[in-house]
Design an enzyme around this catalytic site. Sequence first.
Site, short mmCIF file in Angstrom:
data_model
loop_
_atom_site.label_atom_id
_atom_site.label_comp_id
_atom_site.label_asym_id
_atom_site.label_seq_id
_atom_site.Cartn_x
_atom_site.Cartn_y
_atom_site.Cartn_z
N HIS A 44 1.74 4.35 -2.89
CA HIS A 44 1.88 5.81 -2.73
C HIS A 44 3.26 6.26 -3.21
O HIS A 44 3.42 7.26 -3.89
CB HIS A 44 1.71 6.20 -1.26
CG HIS A 44 0.29 6.19 -0.76
ND1 HIS A 44 -0.71 6.93 -1.34
CD2 HIS A 44 -0.29 5.55 0.30
CE1 HIS A 44 -1.85 6.73 -0.68
NE2 HIS A 44 -1.63 5.89 0.32
N HIS A 101 0.84 -1.20 0.00
CA HIS A 101 0.00 0.00 0.00
C HIS A 101 0.88 1.26 0.00
O HIS A 101 0.75 2.12 -0.88
CB HIS A 101 -0.92 -0.02 1.23
CG HIS A 101 -1.85 1.15 1.30
ND1 HIS A 101 -3.16 1.09 0.89
CD2 HIS A 101 -1.66 2.42 1.73
CE1 HIS A 101 -3.73 2.27 1.05
NE2 HIS A 101 -2.85 3.09 1.58
N GLU A 102 1.80 1.32 0.97
CA GLU A 102 2.67 2.51 1.04
C GLU A 102 3.56 2.59 -0.19
O GLU A 102 3.85 3.68 -0.69
CB GLU A 102 3.51 2.50 2.32
CG GLU A 102 2.71 2.47 3.62
CD GLU A 102 1.62 3.53 3.72
OE1 GLU A 102 1.77 4.60 3.10
OE2 GLU A 102 0.60 3.29 4.41
N GLU A 109 -4.79 7.61 -3.24
CA GLU A 109 -5.29 6.36 -2.66
C GLU A 109 -5.53 5.31 -3.75
O GLU A 109 -5.34 4.12 -3.52
CB GLU A 109 -6.57 6.67 -1.87
CG GLU A 109 -6.93 5.66 -0.81
CD GLU A 109 -5.97 5.57 0.38
OE1 GLU A 109 -5.07 6.43 0.51
OE2 GLU A 109 -6.11 4.62 1.16
#
Lengths: 500, 500
Positions: free
Chosen positions: A267, A263-264, A295
Amino acid sequence: MNPKKAFSKLKKISEDSHAISDVSAIVSWDQEVNMPPKGLENRGRMMSWLAQQRHKNATNPEIGEALETTRSGDWNEKEKACLREWQRGWDLSTKIPADLVQRAALASVKGHESWKSAREKNDFSIFRDDLKELIDLSKERAECIGYTTESYDALLDMYQAGMNVQGIDALFTNLKNKLTPLLEEILDWQGEIEDDPVAGHYSQEEQKKFCEWGAKHIGFDFDAGRIDTAVHPFCSGAGPGDIRLTTRYNLENPFDSFFGSLHETGHGLYEQGLPSGKDEYGTPLSESVSLGIHESQSLFWESIVGQSPEFWEYVLPFFKEHFPGRADSVTHAQIVRRTNKVSRSLIRVEADEVTYPLHVILRFEIERDIFRGNLSVDDLPDAWNQKMQELIGVTPPNNTLGVLQDVHWSMGGFGYFPTYALGRLYSAQFTETLSKDVPSWKDDMAKGDCSPALEWSRKNIHSRGSIYRTEQLIEKVTGTPPSEEPFLNYLRKKYKSIFS
Amino acid sequence: MNPKKAFSKLKKISEDSHAISDVSAIVSWDQEVNMPPKGLENRGRMMSWLAQQRHKNATNPEIGEALETTRSGDWNEKEKACLREWQRGWDLSTKIPADLVQRAALASVKGHESWKSAREKNDFSIFRDDLKELIDLSKERAECIGYTTESYDALLDMYQAGMNVQGIDALFTNLKNKLTPLLEEILDWQGEIEDDPVAGHYSQEEQKKFCEWGAKHIGFDFDAGRIDTAVHPFCSGAGPGDIRLTTRYNLENPFDSFFGSLHETGHGLYEQGLPSGKDEYGTPLSESVSLGIHESQSLFWESIVGQSPEFWEYVLPFFKEHFPGRADSVTHAQIVRRTNKVSRSLIRVEADEVTYPLHVILRFEIERDIFRGNLSVDDLPDAWNQKMQELIGVTPPNNTLGVLQDVHWSMGGFGYFPTYALGRLYSAQFTETLSKDVPSWKDDMAKGDCSPALEWSRKNIHSRGSIYRTEQLIEKVTGTPPSEEPFLNYLRKKYKSIFS
């Protein structure tokens, strides 16, 4: 001053604003990752000085004058985008009076404390008055910013330019009406949950290596970034050459840190892909469009890629290699089911990708009704519990697991939640187009090559910085306005293939 | 504005200046310790923005006005010290015109490049013209700052308030005249060097643990600081609650990192001991006095403590425990001789504590003669080699190992070197007083308790911040002005006991 000079002036101020952000990001990152405990008091002084500089820079009267002067200029598409974003920043910085900013800051410190205590003691009344004040201050802020239809619009727009009640309401109502029955279906397909096929103890050291392997595998450039450990996972950094990801470790469950890292990393891949040339860096052209689009990038890599059967075709042997003895005999089908468990659960941050948007819809509807004056603070706990039952099919046994679970309201963050669900819709919508443009991307991924998907995102999303606003970008890339359909199709297809 | 208000204004500006320093320190530390390689370009932008803020803060015209207003006030000793230091800072920031600062910055970038190339190719002529320009710019700077006797005074005073040619000349001439024959004696006592009794491979991980053990043992508070790895060891940090030390590792020699760590820890202990109360923090009362005093603290812990026979009485078993198999049979006498080897060597940064000051005296005499106009740049390599022979008894075989060895001149750093040797003199002088005040401190240390020595330094030096200037502080603490005698006595006594 002529328009060209005014533009240069604005660019210089914007560059300074980026330098302040980058410096602040490193100082904050350091606070989370490295700071010894006794450094806290002075760190506060450092952050406060930086906040003053940010404020001084953003409210410099020369910005207003320069913006006036640029009105008579003739600008290309990129320059227009810069001017649009600079105007937006100027409005947000100057429309809210300093004393309101101060009152809101104080209220958020107070609110955060009483929320923590209310949550610990499962007693909403401890938080009630502070929450009321935080809402009133946000209403005041909305009046200062201004809006056309209703005050909540001003708050939504603050977090994501162009976001408003009407647009979200339309999307979320459709989504809710179709997702609640789909959830029933998926739970039926899923049936009884089998025992965890990879139960065991996973040391932090082992998990760390696997997370780094994963980040690298999907394309994170470790010459332009790093991964560290922190209590709350986040992505920050000092510009595109220096992106910092953090993750945390659950010693009984290696998927928490792995999917959290993906997830990070999502980003981070967006940040690493933003333009950083001489003309772009320090301007909105080098900035991400919005929280929702950000997101969408993290969720693409966490869920659409990371929790897909195709991804695990390649990854499973590496998983076994990194954690010998605990996954030796697990099958591909087992691991895919294990990592895609769906359940009616109480806590948003622990929810699966199917139920997650329903948690957000609940918060959106409550916030909307509060700001419309249709819902009072005293009625909040009940409204929460009713909506939980309605949307997700469970009723919280207490307020700690219900209305008090999130930190956002305690700090005055109204209007933020929708971006979490919008990101899911956007990511599915982008993926539909990706599959049209690069039909082989899933096969490539199954063979270990994630670069076709990343390159597509680089070209269509990352490299565009903030040239377009969120909705424009989505139309530009996918040919259609934001829609809930691709997300629903994605879920139906994926979960049917996994479970039934 | 009345004098009290003017004082408050100055305090506020001084607090901001501390915030800027602390933020810059974290950003620089992060650059050395954490930054991924591609972060370099943007890190330059961040540092440049911070430098602008520092300059803006230091040259704020309100400082000059407020200082004027305070002249009519009535001040206590601490307030007087603040005003003295603020005036000094104001003079240094405003007397040098911005264009000279810029020209010097450019010349130092250029000089640094040509020095690197000259050093690599062992060709002084590559560096010659840039060095000439750097000297000329420093002369120009000295003229702007002003001086009473000779221009080099202005540069010396810039690095350590109150330092001047006359004072250093007196100290260094005595030191040189007594140290060169003492070096002969010590080398005689030492005789032939035995083989390294603890030769072997020492992994970075093992050394790191031992360095941390050492730092903790002498009193470093790890709740208010940390140790990391960097190419060049240094001590920095963000205020007294957050001190950052770095060290580097030589895998064939664990003493490099260990004594290097003790050195940086000595700096760190000083920083951790500076006052940080509400009235002091952000003012000169919370600042270290000078580079020379700072160095006296690091050298106390590195050499006077760390390389003493008493220290190793306690430490040797821990050394053996940390590095099993490589030091099992080494005796206390062997390890003390091993860690106190003296030699006529070419490189200052590798020199032992006996010859080290001679390396500095050489540089001081050369700088003094350059600024007096008695030595031209072209004659520098020869002058260097002659002085090396005269002072240390060796002649460099080439300029890379001679006049080109140090980085300082390449960046325009003239007047800095003396503080390195002054620190040694000060540390020995302080130690004489410590031994009078706390006669048992060495016995305590031999039993593993370093706190009496640290507490004495805290009380007499650290807690005084910048209330006194360097020479005043030394007189206040030791009862006599700075002198070379304690250092010579210390060397004679120590090396006689070790080697003869």
